[in-house]
Design a protein around this motif. Structure first.
Motif, PDB file in Angstrom:
ATOM      1  N   PHE A  24     -36.316  21.490  11.500  1.00 60.43           N
ATOM      2  CA  PHE A  24     -37.447  21.324  12.412  1.00 60.43           C
ATOM      3  C   PHE A  24     -37.721  22.655  13.101  1.00 60.43           C
ATOM      4  CE2 PHE A  24     -35.552  17.115  12.064  1.00 60.43           C
ATOM      5  CZ  PHE A  24     -36.667  16.329  11.806  1.00 60.43           C
ATOM      6  N   PRO A  25     -38.844  23.285  12.817  1.00 59.82           N
ATOM      7  CA  PRO A  25     -39.206  24.553  13.473  1.00 59.82           C
ATOM      8  C   PRO A  25     -39.436  24.350  14.967  1.00 59.82           C
ATOM      9  CG  PRO A  25     -40.497  24.192  11.478  1.00 59.82           C
ATOM     10  CD  PRO A  25     -39.816  22.899  11.769  1.00 59.82           C
ATOM     11  N   PRO A  26     -39.625  25.453  15.706  1.00 57.72           N
ATOM     12  CA  PRO A  26     -39.819  25.326  17.163  1.00 57.72           C
ATOM     13  C   PRO A  26     -41.008  24.465  17.558  1.00 57.72           C
ATOM     14  CG  PRO A  26     -39.292  27.585  16.594  1.00 57.72           C
ATOM     15  CD  PRO A  26     -39.492  26.872  15.294  1.00 57.72           C
ATOM     16  N   GLY A  27     -42.048  24.372  16.758  1.00 54.95           N
ATOM     17  CA  GLY A  27     -43.230  23.580  17.119  1.00 54.95           C
ATOM     18  C   GLY A  27     -43.091  22.099  16.859  1.00 54.95           C
ATOM     19  N   SER A  28     -41.971  21.632  16.372  1.00 55.73           N
ATOM     20  CA  SER A  28     -41.806  20.204  16.067  1.00 55.73           C
ATOM     21  C   SER A  28     -41.782  19.384  17.358  1.00 55.73           C
ATOM     22  CB  SER A  28     -40.509  19.980  15.292  1.00 55.73           C
ATOM     23  OG  SER A  28     -40.518  20.724  14.087  1.00 55.73           O
ATOM     24  N   LYS A  29     -42.430  18.222  17.308  1.00 50.62           N
ATOM     25  CA  LYS A  29     -42.516  17.338  18.473  1.00 50.62           C
ATOM     26  C   LYS A  29     -41.422  16.275  18.405  1.00 50.62           C
ATOM     27  CE  LYS A  29     -47.509  17.941  19.011  1.00 50.62           C
ATOM     28  NZ  LYS A  29     -47.347  18.819  20.179  1.00 50.62           N
ATOM     29  N   GLN A  30     -41.197  15.634  19.551  1.00 55.78           N
ATOM     30  CA  GLN A  30     -40.173  14.597  19.643  1.00 55.78           C
ATOM     31  C   GLN A  30     -40.494  13.416  18.725  1.00 55.78           C
ATOM     32  OE1 GLN A  30     -37.529  15.784  21.068  1.00 55.78           O
ATOM     33  NE2 GLN A  30     -37.451  14.969  23.175  1.00 55.78           N
ATOM     34  N   GLU A  31     -41.753  13.064  18.630  1.00 58.45           N
ATOM     35  CA  GLU A  31     -42.146  11.953  17.777  1.00 58.45           C
ATOM     36  C   GLU A  31     -41.832  12.246  16.307  1.00 58.45           C
ATOM     37  OE1 GLU A  31     -46.158   9.296  16.783  1.00 58.45           O
ATOM     38  OE2 GLU A  31     -46.235  11.017  18.162  1.00 58.45           O
ATOM     39  N   GLU A  32     -42.071  13.471  15.890  1.00 57.62           N
ATOM     40  CA  GLU A  32     -41.789  13.864  14.508  1.00 57.62           C
ATOM     41  C   GLU A  32     -40.295  13.801  14.212  1.00 57.62           C
ATOM     42  OE1 GLU A  32     -42.447  17.779  11.605  1.00 57.62           O
ATOM     43  OE2 GLU A  32     -43.270  17.728  13.648  1.00 57.62           O
ATOM     44  N   VAL A  33     -39.471  14.204  15.172  1.00 56.63           N
ATOM     45  CA  VAL A  33     -38.016  14.162  14.985  1.00 56.63           C
ATOM     46  C   VAL A  33     -37.541  12.720  14.863  1.00 56.63           C
ATOM     47  CG1 VAL A  33     -35.795  14.740  16.025  1.00 56.63           C
ATOM     48  CG2 VAL A  33     -37.706  16.350  16.162  1.00 56.63           C
ATOM     49  N   PHE A  34     -38.049  11.828  15.735  1.00 55.13           N
ATOM     50  CA  PHE A  34     -37.589  10.445  15.682  1.00 55.13           C
ATOM     51  C   PHE A  34     -38.073   9.738  14.421  1.00 55.13           C
ATOM     52  CE2 PHE A  34     -38.267   5.919  16.565  1.00 55.13           C
ATOM     53  CZ  PHE A  34     -36.962   5.546  16.825  1.00 55.13           C
ATOM     54  N   GLU A  35     -39.257  10.063  13.950  1.00 63.00           N
ATOM     55  CA  GLU A  35     -39.759   9.415  12.738  1.00 63.00           C
ATOM     56  C   GLU A  35     -38.807   9.637  11.566  1.00 63.00           C
ATOM     57  OE1 GLU A  35     -43.813   9.365   9.965  1.00 63.00           O
ATOM     58  OE2 GLU A  35     -43.662  10.642  11.751  1.00 63.00           O
ATOM     59  N   GLU A  36     -38.118  10.756  11.545  1.00 63.79           N
ATOM     60  CA  GLU A  36     -37.209  11.057  10.448  1.00 63.79           C
ATOM     61  C   GLU A  36     -35.937  10.215  10.521  1.00 63.79           C
ATOM     62  OE1 GLU A  36     -36.285  12.820   6.911  1.00 63.79           O
ATOM     63  OE2 GLU A  36     -38.133  13.059   8.083  1.00 63.79           O
ATOM     64  N   ILE A  37     -35.547   9.797  11.712  1.00 65.60           N
ATOM     65  CA  ILE A  37     -34.296   9.039  11.845  1.00 65.60           C
ATOM     66  C   ILE A  37     -34.541   7.564  12.160  1.00 65.60           C
ATOM     67  CG2 ILE A  37     -33.161  11.108  12.721  1.00 65.60           C
ATOM     68  CD1 ILE A  37     -33.146   9.669  15.491  1.00 65.60           C
ATOM     69  N   SER A  38     -35.792   7.115  12.218  1.00 66.31           N
ATOM     70  CA  SER A  38     -36.085   5.729  12.586  1.00 66.31           C
ATOM     71  C   SER A  38     -35.460   4.739  11.605  1.00 66.31           C
ATOM     72  CB  SER A  38     -37.601   5.518  12.675  1.00 66.31           C
ATOM     73  OG  SER A  38     -38.216   5.787  11.423  1.00 66.31           O
ATOM     74  N   MET A  39     -35.488   5.053  10.302  1.00 64.35           N
ATOM     75  CA  MET A  39     -34.889   4.153   9.313  1.00 64.35           C
ATOM     76  C   MET A  39     -33.376   4.077   9.485  1.00 64.35           C
ATOM     77  SD  MET A  39     -37.510   3.050   7.794  1.00 64.35           S
ATOM     78  CE  MET A  39     -36.757   2.189   6.414  1.00 64.35           C
ATOM     79  N   LEU A  40     -32.751   5.211   9.895  1.00 67.61           N
ATOM     80  CA  LEU A  40     -31.311   5.192  10.133  1.00 67.61           C
ATOM     81  C   LEU A  40     -30.980   4.328  11.349  1.00 67.61           C
ATOM     82  CD1 LEU A  40     -28.516   6.296   9.400  1.00 67.61           C
ATOM     83  CD2 LEU A  40     -28.985   8.231  10.910  1.00 67.61           C
ATOM     84  N   VAL A  41     -31.817   4.387  12.392  1.00 68.20           N
ATOM     85  CA  VAL A  41     -31.593   3.544  13.574  1.00 68.20           C
ATOM     86  C   VAL A  41     -31.740   2.075  13.215  1.00 68.20           C
ATOM     87  CG1 VAL A  41     -32.486   2.959  15.863  1.00 68.20           C
ATOM     88  CG2 VAL A  41     -32.283   5.351  15.182  1.00 68.20           C
ATOM     89  N   GLN A  42     -32.698   1.761  12.333  1.00 64.97           N
ATOM     90  CA  GLN A  42     -32.907   0.369  11.952  1.00 64.97           C
ATOM     91  C   GLN A  42     -31.726  -0.173  11.156  1.00 64.97           C
ATOM     92  OE1 GLN A  42     -36.741  -0.319  10.282  1.00 64.97           O
ATOM     93  NE2 GLN A  42     -36.320  -2.453   9.705  1.00 64.97           N
ATOM     94  N   SER A  43     -30.949   0.703  10.515  1.00 65.73           N
ATOM     95  CA  SER A  43     -29.773   0.247   9.778  1.00 65.73           C
ATOM     96  C   SER A  43     -28.770  -0.430  10.696  1.00 65.73           C
ATOM     97  CB  SER A  43     -29.112   1.437   9.066  1.00 65.73           C
ATOM     98  OG  SER A  43     -29.987   1.994   8.106  1.00 65.73           O
TER      99      SER A  43
END
Length: 693
Positions: A398-417
């Motif tokens: 994730f480059p410096p311009g990445s937003k919090q929403e973008e970071v969570f979208e990547e791990i949302s499926m892992l949280v749902q596990s």
């Protein structure tokens, strides 16, 4: 007049007793008769007192000089030439002629007062003293009147005539005496009646005075009632005005309603025609209803089949989801570079490079290139040495311009596990000031764009659990938040006297033979909404151990572990599942020298840094032992790894965020963090298994 006044007084008193009090004017009009009654009573009392001077039976009548009558005073009648003295018997007192009393009594019937007492006034007024007879001169005599004519004076020599006149006069006096006796007896009887009446009138006076006081009190009460009624009348007049306006409005509305009624009558006729047509259509619809009921029964059967099929699809989704996560790896490493903050120096171009992903520029980057300049110079040319380039590859960068929403979208499926029953553990690793706490908890409260992974993960879990409730699943969530500071476990949710004390918190198994680990004396709070989680995060931020270091004004000097125990149940099918979700914000991983501060707290910072580096080294050893399938995994070498034991094994899914600083001055610490994350990314742990019953 007095007798009549007494009778009027009785009549008026009876009228006052029977007539209700009305107005002040009537009361004033009624006071005049009452005053007259009072005066009559006083006069009657005077008469009663004066009546004691009347002659008693058997006693002589004593009169004054002004009450003498002719013939009542004893006198010696001498006749000329005879020398004899004739005595007239006047032993009984004389009174007024009986004819005057009888005449007064015959003028009218006796009137009675309020209580049946006869009037006294006429009798007393008729008892006037008779005019006194003129005194006779010695040697003279008065001849009685004969046949209504005044007798002439007899000559002195007519002694026989004079004697006859005296006998005649004596006879008249005797008759008059008898008459006076009878009148005296009548007057005595009247006196007794008058005395009785005076007594009765005295009693009546007292009664009338009491009634007068009562009437006055009632008059005062009536006056108060009148004032109240006056105010009530004004209020009613205002209400009447309001009612009149309301009546006018209602009349206007009535006219409108009449018009509407005529319109509705027309519509009713139309509706009746439509109703008749509807009845005809209803008969045909009933047959259709029977057909639809049969179809409904078939749909219910089909729905049950679809429910079974949906359950099978849900199980298949979970299997495919888990398979996708396994393809990505049970241990994944993401790299996040924080942006340059205000007041920091901008890094030189080429210091950090983010090559495009494998599929091209549109694909998210998975590699990071860091160039490090060398201060050494060539021994021959004395020219600066070329910059050293370091390449790192991760699952996602994730480059410096990445937003919090973008970071969570990547791990949302892992949280749902975690809802499917798989233990999940997410780390934030890096040096102090690299953005670990911002990634896990977020920025200032109130800005939804800056929310971290913990509040976003909780919102996602609550939303998915709500959707799963339609399929028969029921979930419950219990949260805890602890920190490990200098190998001491402290409860970040503690309040009151336990706040900031960690000596009484120990890691223990939940029960004999149980693999679940709990922290003694720590708060486990059931949560069901986002606001409850926000309150817990705010409390934990206040209780966490922080200090000033060379890299950060407010640095976290402990490992914070947010644990969420998830329990799910499908009552219809008898299924249960449960798993923990661990979101860990690790302490700063910088080496000892840069992290020291000058001053009295140097030894405390040294001890903190040693404890932090020791626990991070143990974490790396545990991951390496799991990757190498070693028989002994050193979980107990650190409180951090011992607490996360069930979320680091082969049945768990792990994700590590390695956070680095974009500043060139922190290049050494950034390289150390990237190298550690690369080693973790190369580890492979066995296939994860869900905790289902």
């Amino acid at each position: 007049m007095r007798g009549r006044g007494s009778r009027d007084t009785g009549t008026q008193s009876a009228a006052f007793a029977s007539r209700p009090v009305r107005t002040t004017v009537d009361m004033q009009a009624q006071r005049a008769p009452l005053m007259e009654v009072k005066r009559n009573l006083e006069l009657s009392t005077t008469l009663v007192k004066s009546s004691s001077r009347l002659p008693l039976p058997g006693s002589r009548l004593k009169r004054g000089p002004d009450q003498m009558e002719d013939g009542l005073e004893p006198a010696k009648k001498r006749t000329r030439g005879m020398g004899t003295v004739t005595k007239v018997d006047t032993s009984r007192p004389r009174g007024p002629p009986l004819s005057a009393v009888s005449t007064a009594a015959q003028k009218g019937p006796r009137k009675t007062g309020p209580r049946g007492c006869s009037a006294v006034g006429p009798v007393l007024r008729n008892q006037k003293p008779a005019p006194a007879a003129p005194a006779q001169k010695p040697g003279t005599s008065t001849a009685p009147a004969v046949a209504g004519k005044k007798p002439g004076k007899r000559p002195a020599w007519d002694l026989k005539g004079q004697l006859c006149d005296l006998h005649e006069e004596l006879k008249q006096y005797r008759e008059k005496t008898q008459t006076l006796d009878r009148e005296n007896q009548g007057l005595r009887e009247q006196l007794r009646e008058v005395q009785e009446q005076a007594t009765t009138l005295g009693t009546e006076r007292n009664t009338l005075e009491e009634e007068l006081a009562s009437v006055r009190r009632r008059a005062e009460q009536s006056q108060q009632k009148l004032e109240t009624l006056g105010a009530r009348v004004l209020e009613l007049e205002e209400c009447l005005g309001t009612k009149e306006r309301l009546v006018q409005e209602l009349q206007t509305e009535r006219l409108q309603l009449q018009e509407e009624r005529s319109t509705l009558s027309t519509q009713l006729e139309e509706r009746e025609r439509e109703f008749q047509a509807s009845e005809a259509a209803l008969s045909s619809s009933r047959a259709e209803v029977l057909c639809l009921r049969q179809k409904t029964a078939a749909q219910v059967t089909l729905l049950a089949e679809q429910g079974d099929r949906l359950y099978g699809l849900e199980m298949e989704r979970r299997r495919l989801h888990n398979q996708l996560q396994e393809l990505k790896g049970n241990i994944r490493v993401f790299c996040r570079v924080r942006p340059v903050l205000e007041g920091e120096s901008t890094p030189s171009p080429g210091f950090l490079v983010f090559p495009p992903g494998p599929a091209g520029p549109s694909d998210p980057p998975t590699r990071l290139c860091l160039s490090r300049s060398d201060d050494r110079r060539s021994t021959l040319t004395r020219a600066p040495a070329a910059a050293t380039r370091h390449d790192f590859s991760f699952d996602r960068v994730f480059p410096p311009g990445s937003k919090q929403e973008e970071v969570f979208e990547e791990i949302s499926m892992l949280v749902q596990s975690a809802l499917d029953g798989y233990p999940v553990c997410i780390f934030a690793y890096g040096q102090t000031g690299s953005g670990k706490t911002f990634t896990m908890e977020g920025g200032p409260r109130g800005d939804p764009q800056l929310e971290g992974l913990i509040p976003r993960a909780m919102r996602h879990l609550f939303s998915v659990a709500q959707e799963m409730s339609g399929q028969g699943w029921t979930y419950s969530f219990v949260a805890s938040y602890v920190e490990i500071y200098n190998e001491t476990v402290r409860d970040l949710l503690a309040t009151g006297t336990r706040k900031g004390q960690g000596g009484d918190c120990e890691i223990r198994r939940a029960g004999p033979g149980s693999e679940e680990l709990t922290v003694t004396n720590a708060r486990y709070v059931p949560v069901s909404c986002e606001k409850e989680v926000e309150a817990l995060l705010h409390l934990a931020q206040q209780n966490r151990a922080v200090a000033r270091t060379a890299q950060n004004e407010r640095s976290s000097r402990s490992h914070s572990v947010f644990q969420l125990q998830i329990s799910g149940e499908h009552a219809a099918r008898g299924l249960q599942c449960g798993a923990p979700l661990n979101l860990v914000d690790l302490a700063g991983s910088e080496r000892l020298d840069p992290g020291l501060t000058l001053g009295p707290g140097e030894r405390d910072r040294l001890r903190e840094t040693q404890a932090i580096n020791s626990s991070l080294s143990t974490l790396g050893l545990v991951i390496m032992a799991l990757s190498n399938k070693e028989s002994h995994v050193p979980y107990r070498n650190s409180k951090l790894t011992y607490l996360l034991q069930n979320s680091l094994g082969g049945s768990a899914k792990m994700l590590m965020f390695v956070n680095i600083s974009p500043l060139e001055e922190n290049v050494s610490e950034s390289l150390n963090s990237l190298r550690f994350a690369s080693k973790v990314n190369q580890c492979v742990i066995g296939t994860a298994q869900a905790n289902k019953k």
